[in-house]
Design a protein around this motif. Sequence first.
Motif, PDB file in Angstrom:
ATOM      1  N   ALA A 146      -6.947  44.486  26.601  1.00 24.77           N
ATOM      2  CA  ALA A 146      -7.037  44.192  25.170  1.00 24.77           C
ATOM      3  C   ALA A 146      -6.733  42.733  24.861  1.00 24.77           C
ATOM      4  O   ALA A 146      -7.446  42.084  24.090  1.00 24.77           O
ATOM      5  N   SER A 147      -5.672  42.206  25.447  1.00 23.87           N
ATOM      6  CA  SER A 147      -5.322  40.814  25.174  1.00 23.87           C
ATOM      7  C   SER A 147      -6.396  39.863  25.686  1.00 23.87           C
ATOM      8  O   SER A 147      -6.644  38.805  25.090  1.00 23.87           O
ATOM      9  N   HIS A 148      -7.042  40.242  26.765  1.00 23.46           N
ATOM     10  CA  HIS A 148      -8.131  39.422  27.315  1.00 23.46           C
ATOM     11  C   HIS A 148      -9.298  39.350  26.328  1.00 23.46           C
ATOM     12  O   HIS A 148      -9.890  38.288  26.112  1.00 23.46           O
ATOM     13  N   VAL A 149      -9.627  40.475  25.709  1.00 27.94           N
ATOM     14  CA  VAL A 149     -10.715  40.503  24.720  1.00 27.94           C
ATOM     15  C   VAL A 149     -10.349  39.648  23.509  1.00 27.94           C
ATOM     16  O   VAL A 149     -11.187  38.903  22.982  1.00 27.94           O
ATOM     17  N   ILE A 150      -9.113  39.744  23.060  1.00 29.49           N
ATOM     18  CA  ILE A 150      -8.659  38.952  21.910  1.00 29.49           C
ATOM     19  C   ILE A 150      -8.748  37.461  22.223  1.00 29.49           C
ATOM     20  O   ILE A 150      -9.240  36.663  21.418  1.00 29.49           O
ATOM     21  N   GLN A 151      -8.277  37.064  23.391  1.00 29.42           N
ATOM     22  CA  GLN A 151      -8.326  35.660  23.780  1.00 29.42           C
ATOM     23  C   GLN A 151      -9.770  35.153  23.863  1.00 29.42           C
ATOM     24  O   GLN A 151     -10.066  34.026  23.445  1.00 29.42           O
ATOM     25  N   SER A 152     -10.674  35.962  24.369  1.00 36.60           N
ATOM     26  CA  SER A 152     -12.075  35.565  24.467  1.00 36.60           C
ATOM     27  C   SER A 152     -12.692  35.403  23.084  1.00 36.60           C
ATOM     28  O   SER A 152     -13.475  34.481  22.842  1.00 36.60           O
ATOM     29  N   THR A 153     -12.328  36.289  22.163  1.00 37.60           N
ATOM     30  CA  THR A 153     -12.845  36.196  20.799  1.00 37.60           C
ATOM     31  C   THR A 153     -12.406  34.901  20.136  1.00 37.60           C
ATOM     32  O   THR A 153     -13.220  34.175  19.546  1.00 37.60           O
ATOM     33  N   LEU A 154     -11.130  34.588  20.237  1.00 37.80           N
ATOM     34  CA  LEU A 154     -10.617  33.361  19.623  1.00 37.80           C
ATOM     35  C   LEU A 154     -11.152  32.129  20.339  1.00 37.80           C
ATOM     36  O   LEU A 154     -11.423  31.097  19.705  1.00 37.80           O
ATOM     37  N   GLY A 155     -11.321  32.224  21.642  1.00 33.78           N
ATOM     38  CA  GLY A 155     -11.887  31.106  22.393  1.00 33.78           C
ATOM     39  C   GLY A 155     -13.317  30.817  21.983  1.00 33.78           C
ATOM     40  O   GLY A 155     -13.713  29.655  21.825  1.00 33.78           O
ATOM     41  N   ALA A 156     -14.118  31.861  21.787  1.00 38.96           N
ATOM     42  CA  ALA A 156     -15.503  31.678  21.375  1.00 38.96           C
ATOM     43  C   ALA A 156     -15.596  31.075  19.978  1.00 38.96           C
ATOM     44  O   ALA A 156     -16.523  30.313  19.682  1.00 38.96           O
ATOM     45  N   ALA A 157     -14.648  31.413  19.106  1.00 37.84           N
ATOM     46  CA  ALA A 157     -14.658  30.866  17.747  1.00 37.84           C
ATOM     47  C   ALA A 157     -14.584  29.345  17.772  1.00 37.84           C
ATOM     48  O   ALA A 157     -15.217  28.666  16.953  1.00 37.84           O
ATOM     49  N   VAL A 158     -13.835  28.795  18.717  1.00 30.94           N
ATOM     50  CA  VAL A 158     -13.699  27.341  18.830  1.00 30.94           C
ATOM     51  C   VAL A 158     -14.776  26.758  19.735  1.00 30.94           C
ATOM     52  O   VAL A 158     -15.496  25.827  19.365  1.00 30.94           O
ATOM     53  N   TYR A 159     -14.912  27.305  20.930  1.00 29.61           N
ATOM     54  CA  TYR A 159     -15.802  26.754  21.956  1.00 29.61           C
ATOM     55  C   TYR A 159     -17.256  26.803  21.523  1.00 29.61           C
ATOM     56  O   TYR A 159     -18.017  25.858  21.734  1.00 29.61           O
ATOM     57  N   VAL A 160     -17.661  27.908  20.900  1.00 33.36           N
ATOM     58  CA  VAL A 160     -19.055  28.073  20.487  1.00 33.36           C
ATOM     59  C   VAL A 160     -19.234  27.785  19.001  1.00 33.36           C
ATOM     60  O   VAL A 160     -20.090  26.995  18.598  1.00 33.36           O
ATOM     61  N   GLY A 161     -18.412  28.405  18.168  1.00 32.05           N
ATOM     62  CA  GLY A 161     -18.620  28.355  16.732  1.00 32.05           C
ATOM     63  C   GLY A 161     -18.643  26.955  16.158  1.00 32.05           C
ATOM     64  O   GLY A 161     -19.575  26.576  15.435  1.00 32.05           O
ATOM     65  N   PHE A 162     -17.649  26.147  16.477  1.00 32.81           N
ATOM     66  CA  PHE A 162     -17.556  24.841  15.844  1.00 32.81           C
ATOM     67  C   PHE A 162     -18.535  23.834  16.430  1.00 32.81           C
ATOM     68  O   PHE A 162     -18.870  22.836  15.795  1.00 32.81           O
TER      69      PHE A 162
END
Length: 310
Positions: A146-162
């Motif tokens: 679960a924590s791995h999925v959360i970290q990936s979600t937040l990482g994608a928000a910065v790495y990809v989104g912005f």
Amino acid sequence: MMPEDAKTSDSASATSQPQADTSPTEPKKTRSNLFLRVASAAVLLPLVLALVIFGTATMWAIFMGLVAFAAAIEFMRITIHEESRLTRWASAVIAMIPAVIAYLFIGQNAPIVVKSPMLVLGASVAACLWGAYLFNCFRPREIARASHVIQSTLGAAVYVGFTFLALALFKRDLINGNAWIFTLMAMTWCSDTAAYFVGRALGKRRLAPILSPKKSVAGAVGGFCAAILVALIARHLAFPDIGLIPVIIMAIVANFLSQMGDLAESLLKRSHGIKDSGNIIPGHGGILDRVDALIFAAPWVYGFAVFTAL
């Protein structure tokens, strides 16, 4: 984005022997693969250029949003490939919340005007954070992941989104946004090409042998020179009011970030034993494989363009 011949397999086995820039499992380049690469570029590149030149800011933003979402799914495929497709797609949607809200509500040219835009932006970040946690609280899952999925979600928000947010904002916020998009792309592509050929001719000292055995220090220097030359030409053609020294500084920083972005994606893929981020572009791999050099450079160039326009 290095030319494909200059990229190496991102399989996990390559990390144990940095000097081995080929792998028994790495497929050889074939004529059919080359045909796919050329055909894909011949179709996609004119479409992107036409959209930049003739498309409206809204059309470009919608296109960037779709590409960003596909890139976020690729990011999830790399980082949480063991999860279900539903989990990967839902995580990608949550990751895109801050970037989408920022485009719609933040800035003088935002489509929707609000009294407290920074409050809205803060709420979008909170929604992404809370959404990542709540989604993993109320879904069937392997609790250890679960924590791995959360970290990936937040990482994608910065790495990809912005990254894609910055690309979308060029046309929304800048009168000469098209010229800045072309400058960014030209600096990146010409740098990659120069780094490849200079590296082949003069490269002896490896730049990052564990991540990319074929990249050399000489190639990196060649890339810097090409980026500066492109920036100077762009200044002459489109930005004559910007000082010479600021343009050179912009190009140096942008090229450093683009080369770091290239290595960063290799690090991401190698750490998960994946060669390509996806297969959405025939002969080229995934979207992240094609825009890796823009991921860090695009926000910097956008910020520089906005600052010089003030």
